[in-house]
Scaffold this motif. Structure first.
Motif, PDB file in Angstrom:
ATOM      1  N   GLY A 240       4.366  14.242 -16.142  1.00  0.00           N
ATOM      2  CA  GLY A 240       3.286  14.673 -15.279  1.00  0.00           C
ATOM      3  C   GLY A 240       3.661  14.644 -13.813  1.00  0.00           C
ATOM      4  N   PRO A 241       2.815  15.212 -12.953  1.00  0.00           N
ATOM      5  CA  PRO A 241       3.123  15.282 -11.521  1.00  0.00           C
ATOM      6  C   PRO A 241       3.199  13.918 -10.842  1.00  0.00           C
ATOM      7  CG  PRO A 241       0.873  16.012 -11.943  1.00  0.00           C
ATOM      8  CD  PRO A 241       1.533  15.882 -13.265  1.00  0.00           C
ATOM      9  N   ILE A 242       2.397  12.956 -11.261  1.00  0.00           N
ATOM     10  CA  ILE A 242       2.450  11.625 -10.667  1.00  0.00           C
ATOM     11  C   ILE A 242       3.769  10.945 -11.012  1.00  0.00           C
ATOM     12  CG2 ILE A 242       1.345   9.375 -10.487  1.00  0.00           C
ATOM     13  CD1 ILE A 242      -0.244  11.638  -9.236  1.00  0.00           C
ATOM     14  N   ASP A 243       4.248  11.146 -12.244  1.00  0.00           N
ATOM     15  CA  ASP A 243       5.566  10.621 -12.624  1.00  0.00           C
ATOM     16  C   ASP A 243       6.658  11.219 -11.743  1.00  0.00           C
ATOM     17  OD1 ASP A 243       5.059   8.883 -14.992  1.00  0.00           O
ATOM     18  OD2 ASP A 243       4.241  10.739 -15.816  1.00  0.00           O
ATOM     19  N   ASN A 244       6.559  12.521 -11.508  1.00  0.00           N
ATOM     20  CA  ASN A 244       7.533  13.182 -10.634  1.00  0.00           C
ATOM     21  C   ASN A 244       7.488  12.611  -9.228  1.00  0.00           C
ATOM     22  OD1 ASN A 244       6.807  16.268 -12.316  1.00  0.00           O
ATOM     23  ND2 ASN A 244       8.646  15.027 -12.551  1.00  0.00           N
ATOM     24  N   LEU A 245       6.285  12.358  -8.725  1.00  0.00           N
ATOM     25  CA  LEU A 245       6.137  11.809  -7.380  1.00  0.00           C
ATOM     26  C   LEU A 245       6.715  10.401  -7.290  1.00  0.00           C
ATOM     27  CD1 LEU A 245       5.023  11.995  -4.500  1.00  0.00           C
ATOM     28  CD2 LEU A 245       2.829  11.162  -5.376  1.00  0.00           C
ATOM     29  N   VAL A 246       6.441   9.571  -8.285  1.00  0.00           N
ATOM     30  CA  VAL A 246       6.956   8.200  -8.291  1.00  0.00           C
ATOM     31  C   VAL A 246       8.480   8.203  -8.333  1.00  0.00           C
ATOM     32  CG1 VAL A 246       7.086   6.070  -9.636  1.00  0.00           C
ATOM     33  CG2 VAL A 246       4.876   7.219  -9.307  1.00  0.00           C
ATOM     34  N   GLU A 247       9.042   9.091  -9.153  1.00  0.00           N
ATOM     35  CA  GLU A 247      10.506   9.166  -9.247  1.00  0.00           C
ATOM     36  C   GLU A 247      11.113   9.623  -7.925  1.00  0.00           C
ATOM     37  OE1 GLU A 247      13.988  11.168 -12.082  1.00  0.00           O
ATOM     38  OE2 GLU A 247      11.901  11.861 -12.202  1.00  0.00           O
ATOM     39  N   HIS A 248      10.476  10.581  -7.261  1.00  0.00           N
ATOM     40  CA  HIS A 248      10.975  11.049  -5.970  1.00  0.00           C
ATOM     41  C   HIS A 248      10.926   9.940  -4.927  1.00  0.00           C
ATOM     42  CE1 HIS A 248      11.552  13.350  -2.321  1.00  0.00           C
ATOM     43  NE2 HIS A 248      10.338  13.003  -1.899  1.00  0.00           N
ATOM     44  N   LEU A 249       9.815   9.220  -4.882  1.00  0.00           N
ATOM     45  CA  LEU A 249       9.667   8.158  -3.880  1.00  0.00           C
ATOM     46  C   LEU A 249      10.637   7.005  -4.123  1.00  0.00           C
ATOM     47  CD1 LEU A 249       5.777   8.020  -3.511  1.00  0.00           C
ATOM     48  CD2 LEU A 249       7.436   9.095  -1.969  1.00  0.00           C
ATOM     49  N   SER A 250      11.069   6.820  -5.357  1.00  0.00           N
ATOM     50  CA  SER A 250      12.012   5.740  -5.656  1.00  0.00           C
ATOM     51  C   SER A 250      13.387   6.001  -5.066  1.00  0.00           C
ATOM     52  CB  SER A 250      12.131   5.558  -7.176  1.00  0.00           C
ATOM     53  OG  SER A 250      12.736   6.705  -7.769  1.00  0.00           O
ATOM     54  N   ASN A 251      13.739   7.275  -4.871  1.00  0.00           N
ATOM     55  CA  ASN A 251      15.028   7.632  -4.296  1.00  0.00           C
ATOM     56  C   ASN A 251      14.902   9.005  -3.629  1.00  0.00           C
ATOM     57  OD1 ASN A 251      17.697   7.873  -3.587  1.00  0.00           O
ATOM     58  ND2 ASN A 251      18.512   7.697  -5.659  1.00  0.00           N
ATOM     59  N   PRO A 252      14.239   9.064  -2.465  1.00  0.00           N
ATOM     60  CA  PRO A 252      13.876  10.350  -1.858  1.00  0.00           C
ATOM     61  C   PRO A 252      15.047  11.272  -1.555  1.00  0.00           C
ATOM     62  CG  PRO A 252      12.760   8.519  -0.765  1.00  0.00           C
ATOM     63  CD  PRO A 252      13.795   7.924  -1.662  1.00  0.00           C
ATOM     64  N   TRP A 253      16.230  10.725  -1.274  1.00  0.00           N
ATOM     65  CA  TRP A 253      17.360  11.557  -0.867  1.00  0.00           C
ATOM     66  C   TRP A 253      18.120  12.150  -2.053  1.00  0.00           C
ATOM     67  CZ3 TRP A 253      17.007  12.933   3.924  1.00  0.00           C
ATOM     68  CH2 TRP A 253      16.418  12.062   4.851  1.00  0.00           C
ATOM     69  N   HIS A 254      17.915  11.599  -3.226  1.00  0.00           N
ATOM     70  CA  HIS A 254      18.657  12.082  -4.389  1.00  0.00           C
ATOM     71  C   HIS A 254      17.758  12.559  -5.522  1.00  0.00           C
ATOM     72  CE1 HIS A 254      21.543   9.422  -2.269  1.00  0.00           C
ATOM     73  NE2 HIS A 254      22.432  10.333  -2.647  1.00  0.00           N
ATOM     74  N   LYS A 255      16.482  12.247  -5.466  1.00  0.00           N
ATOM     75  CA  LYS A 255      15.537  12.709  -6.482  1.00  0.00           C
ATOM     76  C   LYS A 255      14.646  13.781  -5.854  1.00  0.00           C
ATOM     77  CE  LYS A 255      16.762   9.782  -9.738  1.00  0.00           C
ATOM     78  NZ  LYS A 255      17.299  10.218 -11.053  1.00  0.00           N
ATOM     79  N   THR A 256      15.170  14.988  -5.755  1.00  0.00           N
ATOM     80  CA  THR A 256      14.440  16.099  -5.162  1.00  0.00           C
ATOM     81  C   THR A 256      14.363  17.253  -6.145  1.00  0.00           C
ATOM     82  OG1 THR A 256      16.398  17.155  -4.212  1.00  0.00           O
ATOM     83  CG2 THR A 256      15.313  15.429  -2.887  1.00  0.00           C
ATOM     84  N   VAL A 257      13.619  18.280  -5.775  1.00  0.00           N
ATOM     85  CA  VAL A 257      13.469  19.429  -6.655  1.00  0.00           C
ATOM     86  C   VAL A 257      14.808  20.126  -6.879  1.00  0.00           C
ATOM     87  CG1 VAL A 257      12.876  20.942  -4.725  1.00  0.00           C
ATOM     88  CG2 VAL A 257      12.148  21.551  -7.038  1.00  0.00           C
ATOM     89  N   ILE A 258      15.687  20.097  -5.869  1.00  0.00           N
ATOM     90  CA  ILE A 258      16.992  20.754  -6.002  1.00  0.00           C
ATOM     91  C   ILE A 258      17.845  20.046  -7.046  1.00  0.00           C
ATOM     92  CG2 ILE A 258      19.116  21.365  -4.798  1.00  0.00           C
ATOM     93  CD1 ILE A 258      17.475  21.645  -2.245  1.00  0.00           C
ATOM     94  N   GLN A 259      17.929  18.716  -6.928  1.00  0.00           N
ATOM     95  CA  GLN A 259      18.718  17.958  -7.912  1.00  0.00           C
ATOM     96  C   GLN A 259      18.127  18.061  -9.310  1.00  0.00           C
ATOM     97  OE1 GLN A 259      18.131  16.791  -4.871  1.00  0.00           O
ATOM     98  NE2 GLN A 259      20.064  16.071  -4.013  1.00  0.00           N
ATOM     99  N   THR A 260      16.781  18.079  -9.386  1.00  0.00           N
ATOM    100  CA  THR A 260      16.148  18.173 -10.695  1.00  0.00           C
ATOM    101  C   THR A 260      16.434  19.488 -11.371  1.00  0.00           C
ATOM    102  OG1 THR A 260      14.335  16.720  -9.956  1.00  0.00           O
ATOM    103  CG2 THR A 260      13.924  18.073 -11.892  1.00  0.00           C
ATOM    104  N   LEU A 261      16.315  20.582 -10.633  1.00  0.00           N
ATOM    105  CA  LEU A 261      16.604  21.901 -11.209  1.00  0.00           C
ATOM    106  C   LEU A 261      18.076  22.033 -11.554  1.00  0.00           C
ATOM    107  CD1 LEU A 261      14.419  24.195  -8.908  1.00  0.00           C
ATOM    108  CD2 LEU A 261      13.973  23.541 -11.281  1.00  0.00           C
ATOM    109  N   ALA A 262      18.960  21.466 -10.722  1.00  0.00           N
ATOM    110  CA  ALA A 262      20.391  21.543 -10.994  1.00  0.00           C
ATOM    111  C   ALA A 262      20.763  20.776 -12.258  1.00  0.00           C
ATOM    112  CB  ALA A 262      21.181  20.995  -9.808  1.00  0.00           C
ATOM    113  N   SER A 263      20.169  19.590 -12.432  1.00  0.00           N
ATOM    114  CA  SER A 263      20.478  18.782 -13.607  1.00  0.00           C
ATOM    115  C   SER A 263      19.886  19.381 -14.883  1.00  0.00           C
ATOM    116  CB  SER A 263      19.971  17.362 -13.428  1.00  0.00           C
ATOM    117  OG  SER A 263      18.559  17.360 -13.255  1.00  0.00           O
ATOM    118  N   SER A 264      18.747  20.062 -14.769  1.00  0.00           N
ATOM    119  CA  SER A 264      18.124  20.666 -15.941  1.00  0.00           C
ATOM    120  C   SER A 264      18.891  21.892 -16.429  1.00  0.00           C
ATOM    121  CB  SER A 264      16.688  21.072 -15.630  1.00  0.00           C
ATOM    122  OG  SER A 264      16.656  22.098 -14.646  1.00  0.00           O
ATOM    123  N   GLY A 265      19.615  22.547 -15.502  1.00  0.00           N
ATOM    124  CA  GLY A 265      20.354  23.735 -15.885  1.00  0.00           C
ATOM    125  C   GLY A 265      21.749  23.431 -16.396  1.00  0.00           C
ATOM    126  N   SER A 266      22.216  22.204 -16.206  1.00  0.00           N
ATOM    127  CA  SER A 266      23.568  21.865 -16.640  1.00  0.00           C
ATOM    128  C   SER A 266      23.589  21.367 -18.074  1.00  0.00           C
ATOM    129  CB  SER A 266      24.124  20.755 -15.720  1.00  0.00           C
ATOM    130  OG  SER A 266      23.273  19.615 -15.747  1.00  0.00           O
TER     131      SER A 266
END
Length: 266
Positions: A240-266
């Motif tokens: 869910g979106p709150i899970d996504n927000l919590v994960e981003h806040l835990s590591n803002p510089w490495h848990k972003t939409v760019i890294q998420t999309l990149a990891s999902s496509g690999s």
């Protein structure tokens, strides 16, 4: 671009700056067209009106010459219609109502998803994640009851809305709804009224409620974009979106939409 902006201005220079106004002496030590307050405050209501009239109409793309059928009278009209879908007046009227309904559903959807997801993540409730909620068996009712409620009640409401669209005011006529017509009396198509649908009496003068209409459609468009983002997030991350927000806040510089999309496509 200059031509497009010039066409957006709504004052005629000759009507303001002519020999009778520019060179007519004024007892206030200035030009007569500025008015009596010019020497004291440096501006007048007339000046403010002129300055407002000189401002080009806001469009979704600066310098754009909007289509003639989008004249700025509709709430939230910024001249955006690259496909020319609104050239036909009847089609434009329908699209306005369709956007309004989708905007309202999107605002309700975003609110519902965020609140239930927050309750789930914080442990205050065992509500399932929003994209699995439809497959869960609930104790207070069964699937058949939910289907009946949705088809009958929502279908009835949507039918009444459509009938009011094709015949404005028809649903408030006496005898159209068991004597309860006054409780559902609409202000205009798309804007229901009465004590049931407008209990706070907001925007009773709907013809002059442009600011309220503009706020609603702006928030609705933002909600439609937000609900699309929530759909994409769920498809990519399966949470869910709150899970996504919590994960981003835990590591803002490495848990972003760019890294998420990149990891999902690999």
């Amino acid at each position: 671009m200059a031509a497009a902006i010039a066409r957006s201005y709504s004052f005629q220079p000759r009507s303001l700056f002519n020999s009778n106004t520019i060179y007519n002496p004024s007892p206030y030590g200035g030009y007569s067209w500025l008015g009596p307050a010019a020497s004291r405050a440096g501006t007048t209501p007339r000046c403010r009106q002129i300055c407002a009239a000189m401002q080009p109409r806001p469009t979704w793309l600066p310098g754009l010459d909007p289509p003639a059928y989008l004249d700025g009278t509709l709430a939230g009209d910024y001249g955006f219609d690259p496909l020319g879908l609104g050239e036909d007046p009847e089609s434009l009227r329908w699209y306005v109502q369709a956007e309004l309904v989708h905007a309202r559903f999107a605002m309700l959807g975003v609110f519902g998803i965020l609140v239930t997801d927050l309750l789930r993540v914080t442990g205050l409730s065992k509500i399932p994640v929003w994209f699995e909620a439809g497959a869960v068996k609930y104790e207070f009712t069964n699937t058949q009851t939910l289907i009946i409620v949705q088809l009958l009640l929502m279908g009835f409401a949507e039918t009444k809305r459509y009938m009011d669209f094709i015949g404005p005011g028809s649903q408030a006529k006496e005898g159209s709804f068991f004597g309860l017509e006054a409780s559902f009396e609409g202000l205009e198509p798309g804007y229901p009224g009465g004590p049931l649908l407008n209990p706070l009496g907001l925007a009773k003068d709907i013809k002059n409620a442009r600011e309220s209409k503009l706020k609603e459609i702006k928030n609705g468009r933002l909600a439609m974009v937000a609900i699309l983002g929530i759909f994409v997030q769920a498809s990519v991350t399966h949470v869910g979106p709150i899970d996504n927000l919590v994960e981003h806040l835990s590591n803002p510089w490495h848990k972003t939409v760019i890294q998420t999309l990149a990891s999902s496509g690999s």
